[in-house]
Design an enzyme around this catalytic site. Structure first.
Site, PDB file in Angstrom:
ATOM      1  N   ASP A 103      18.376  50.646  40.128  1.00  0.00           N
ATOM      2  CA  ASP A 103      17.826  49.575  39.566  1.00  0.00           C
ATOM      3  C   ASP A 103      18.956  48.657  39.200  1.00  0.00           C
ATOM      4  OD1 ASP A 103      15.784  47.853  38.295  1.00  0.00           O
ATOM      5  OD2 ASP A 103      14.482  49.652  38.615  1.00  0.00           O
ATOM      6  N   ASP A 205      15.593  43.756  39.835  1.00  0.00           N
ATOM      7  CA  ASP A 205      14.608  43.310  38.777  1.00  0.00           C
ATOM      8  C   ASP A 205      14.523  41.912  38.852  1.00  0.00           C
ATOM      9  OD1 ASP A 205      13.248  44.975  36.669  1.00  0.00           O
ATOM     10  OD2 ASP A 205      14.315  43.304  35.400  1.00  0.00           O
ATOM     11  N   GLU A 271      12.185  42.938  43.436  1.00  0.00           N
ATOM     12  CA  GLU A 271      10.952  42.724  42.765  1.00  0.00           C
ATOM     13  C   GLU A 271      10.485  41.104  42.844  1.00  0.00           C
ATOM     14  OE1 GLU A 271       8.807  43.591  38.423  1.00  0.00           O
ATOM     15  OE2 GLU A 271      10.683  43.182  38.636  1.00  0.00           O
ATOM     16  N   HIS A 332       5.951  51.641  37.477  1.00  0.00           N
ATOM     17  CA  HIS A 332       6.022  51.731  36.113  1.00  0.00           C
ATOM     18  C   HIS A 332       5.479  50.571  35.399  1.00  0.00           C
ATOM     19  CE1 HIS A 332       9.371  49.112  37.207  1.00  0.00           C
ATOM     20  NE2 HIS A 332       9.671  48.957  35.870  1.00  0.00           N
ATOM     21  N   ASP A 333       4.934  49.649  36.118  1.00  0.00           N
ATOM     22  CA  ASP A 333       4.291  48.595  35.465  1.00  0.00           C
ATOM     23  C   ASP A 333       3.033  48.333  35.498  1.00  0.00           C
ATOM     24  OD1 ASP A 333       6.813  47.623  34.436  1.00  0.00           O
ATOM     25  OD2 ASP A 333       7.231  46.361  36.224  1.00  0.00           O
TER      26      ASP A 333
HETATM   27  C1  GLC Z   1      10.718  44.259  35.686  1.00  0.00           C
HETATM   28  C2  GLC Z   1      10.468  45.660  35.214  1.00  0.00           C
HETATM   29  C3  GLC Z   1       9.701  45.592  34.039  1.00  0.00           C
HETATM   30  C4  GLC Z   1      10.728  45.104  32.830  1.00  0.00           C
HETATM   31  C5  GLC Z   1      10.849  43.680  33.161  1.00  0.00           C
HETATM   32  C6  GLC Z   1      11.866  43.232  32.525  1.00  0.00           C
HETATM   33  O1  GLC Z   1       9.338  43.540  35.728  1.00  0.00           O
HETATM   34  O2  GLC Z   1       9.685  46.310  36.600  1.00  0.00           O
HETATM   35  O3  GLC Z   1       9.512  47.030  33.750  1.00  0.00           O
HETATM   36  O4  GLC Z   1      10.230  45.377  31.528  1.00  0.00           O
HETATM   37  O5  GLC Z   1      11.196  43.503  34.591  1.00  0.00           O
HETATM   38  O6  GLC Z   1      13.045  43.522  32.716  1.00  0.00           O
END
Ligand code: GLC
Ligand code: CA
Length: 544
Positions: A103, A205, A271, A332-333
């Site tokens: 990541d 991210d 993402e 994980h979200d």
């Molecule tokens: C992304 C991640 C999430 C995190 C956010 C801030 O959406 O997947 O888990 O809290 O970014 O970094």
């Protein structure tokens, strides 16, 4: 014409398995998963049949957002191990032909990152401009109306210097200023640090957020926003016209890609959200941005054959020739797949869908066991989203410890884990599902191995077939005359489906794992019955 195998880049061939390191396997008894735990479980992953792992952040971090608040991009948090353990993990994965994706969090650092500590020390500090600072409005209020995704305004006043800094997540995650050349160079070097160590790719991210409107204009309200949003969810009430997906971000992503291309065979995953025509731009006009902008679309669709089929067909139609599709059903979200879809048979169908579509699949750890949302008592909530926006939104439910066995704490740890183990661990765990030939774990294994071995599945073309039943989604995958027909029944009722004339073949796999090898003769193709929530893969020969 046959193509040499090695002409397919690994990130098109591979199924990616996401590991949330805190929750995968604890080896030193502190209740928190670690890199050594991942190393110990590589045999499991190899046997499962995945070909790449993506590790959520393991960098040094005060853990305000469980590692998505990074205080050093070039090290490992002692909670998770150290660089030597990381190198050992990387080598061991590579020995098993498993690629390692890490990541990378380019939008913000931790407020404890040395860069931010310097930046906040004074308005004249050379690193000041590495973050986004603005004076208060004349009445002392925030510089604009932007909200944080994690509740409240996106600005926090720094008393010492009298300016606000921007953070679209928690206030401990100040946002970087990618318009500053010094910051840009420093961040690109963090990529090189890991590329030189041998990592195969990055999951980037919220990379669509890294460039904001130059003038930081107010976002307009979203007329379609739900009336039930918590009072502090300012973000949810706005249209993200000026904080997200700015045209200028593409030039930055091209620079990021150039760094990846300084090395052989590395992959950039982003993402990224948004409407299809804008989202597709993240592949780059000539394929010069990200190889895999994550495609989350199926997560937001109702679990119905028509909605899912339309989403896949639109994706297939929207992609330029050079762009390779990909699909994600959980991470994980997001609430756990089995809970979101309403049951285990649905989760099994989802596994078949994900692993038979054209494009790179990404799995989330534990989905192969059919894990359901954990039940987290309010006083045990860890996630800042759960704390700020209410327990119904907490992401802790999808981050509960991996269930390895029926031993205490599910074999995850010898001490109480950081989040409670789900109550079903005594029966839903790797050890018991490995023994049960019809378990969802064995379904995943068979699907993964079938996909690996079957060119039609990993590289073949995709074509929707007419289902003759609106609850079913049927498609063909074909490569050089060998084909697979995938039949998915999304409903709780049995359905008879009809297939194009002249097709014959045999069942390779049912989601219930109970009818392998059943031959389908020409005649019965016109009356094949799918049971409730059943998915089938048929092998078929096609006339060239
Ligand atoms: C992304 C991640 C999430 C995190 C956010 C801030 O959406 O997947 O888990 O809290 O970014 O970094
Ligand atoms: Ca540990």
């Amino acid at each position: 014409m046959t193509h040499p195998e090695n002409s397919i880049p690994w990130w098109q061939r591979a199924t990616i398995y996401q590991i949330y390191p805190r929750s995968f396997k604890d080896t030193n008894g502190d209740g928190i998963g670690d890199l050594n735990g991942i190393l110990e479980k590589l045999d499991y992953l190899e046997e499962l049949g995945i070909q790449a792992i993506w590790l959520s952040p393991f960098y040094p971090s005060p853990m305000a957002d469980f590692g998505y608040d990074v205080s050093d991009y070039c090290d490992v948090d002692p909670l998770f191990g150290d660089l030597a353990t990381f190198d050992a993990l990387l080598d061991a994965a590579h020995l098993r032909s498993i690629k390692v994706i890490i990541d990378w969090v380019p939008n913000h650092t931790s407020d404890q990152h040395p860069w931010f500590i310097e930046a906040r020390s004074g308005r004249d500090n050379p690193k000041r401009d590495w973050y986004i600072w603005r004076d208060p409005k004349p009445d002392g209020s925030e510089p604009n109306n932007w909200g944080s995704l994690f509740g409240g305004p996106a600005w926090t006043l720094d008393r010492l210097t009298g300016q606000y800094y921007l953070h679209q997540f928690v206030k401990e995650q100040p946002e970087l200023n990618w318009r500053n050349p010094g910051l840009r160079a420093a961040m690109l070097d963090t990529l090189r640090f890991w590329l030189k160590r041998g990592v195969d790719g990055f999951r980037m991210d919220v990379v669509g957020l890294i460039i904001k409107d130059k003038q930081l204009r107010d976002n307009p309200p979203d007329p379609g926003a739900s009336a039930d949003l918590p009072a502090n969810d300012l973000f949810g009430r706005q249209l993200h016209v000026y904080n997200d997906d700015q045209d200028e971000v593409h030039a930055v992503i091209r620079e990021i890609r150039k760094v990846l291309d300084e090395f052989d065979d590395r992959c950039g995953i982003g993402e990224l959200f948004g409407e299809l025509p804008r989202w597709v731009r993240y592949y780059g006009e000539r394929g010069d941005e990200l190889q895999l902008p994550f495609n989350f679309r199926l997560i937001y669709k109702p679990w119905q054959a028509g909605a899912i089929r339309r989403s896949v067909d639109k994706m297939e139609a929207a992609l330029p020739d050079f762009a390779w599709p990909n699909y994600v059903l959980g991470n994980h979200d997001q609430p756990r797949l089995a809970s979101r879809l309403g049951g285990q048979p649905q989760a099994r169908l989802a596994a078949m869908l994900l692993l038979t579509l054209r494009g790179t699949p990404t799995l989330y750890y534990g989905d192969e066991l059919g894990l359901e949302n954990g039940i987290i008592p309010p006083e045990k909530i860890q996630d800042p989203v759960g704390k700020n926006l209410g327990p119904a939104r907490t992401r802790d439910v999808e981050r509960t410890p991996m269930q390895w066995s029926s031993e205490p704490y599910a074999g995850f740890s010898s001490l109480e884990p950081w989040l409670p183990v789900s109550a079903d661990y005594a029966t839903r765990n790797v050890a018991s599902q490995a023994k049960d030939t019809k378990s969802i774990l064995n379904l995943y294994r068979q699907l993964l191995h079938l996909r690996r071995e079957t060119p039609a599945l990993y590289r073949g073309r995709y074509e929707t077939l007419d289902a003759g039943a609106s609850d079913c989604f049927i498609f063909l995958r074909e490569f050089e005359g060998s084909g697979c027909i995938i039949l998915l029944n999304f409903s709780a009722e049995a359905h008879q489906v009809t297939l194009p004339k002249g097709m014959r073949g045999k069942i390779l796999l049912s989601t219930y794992l109970d009818r392998p090898g059943e031959r389908i003769r020409k005649e019965t193709f016109n009356g094949l019955t799918l049971r409730a929530h059943e998915g089938l893969i048929l092998e078929t020969e096609l006339q060239q």
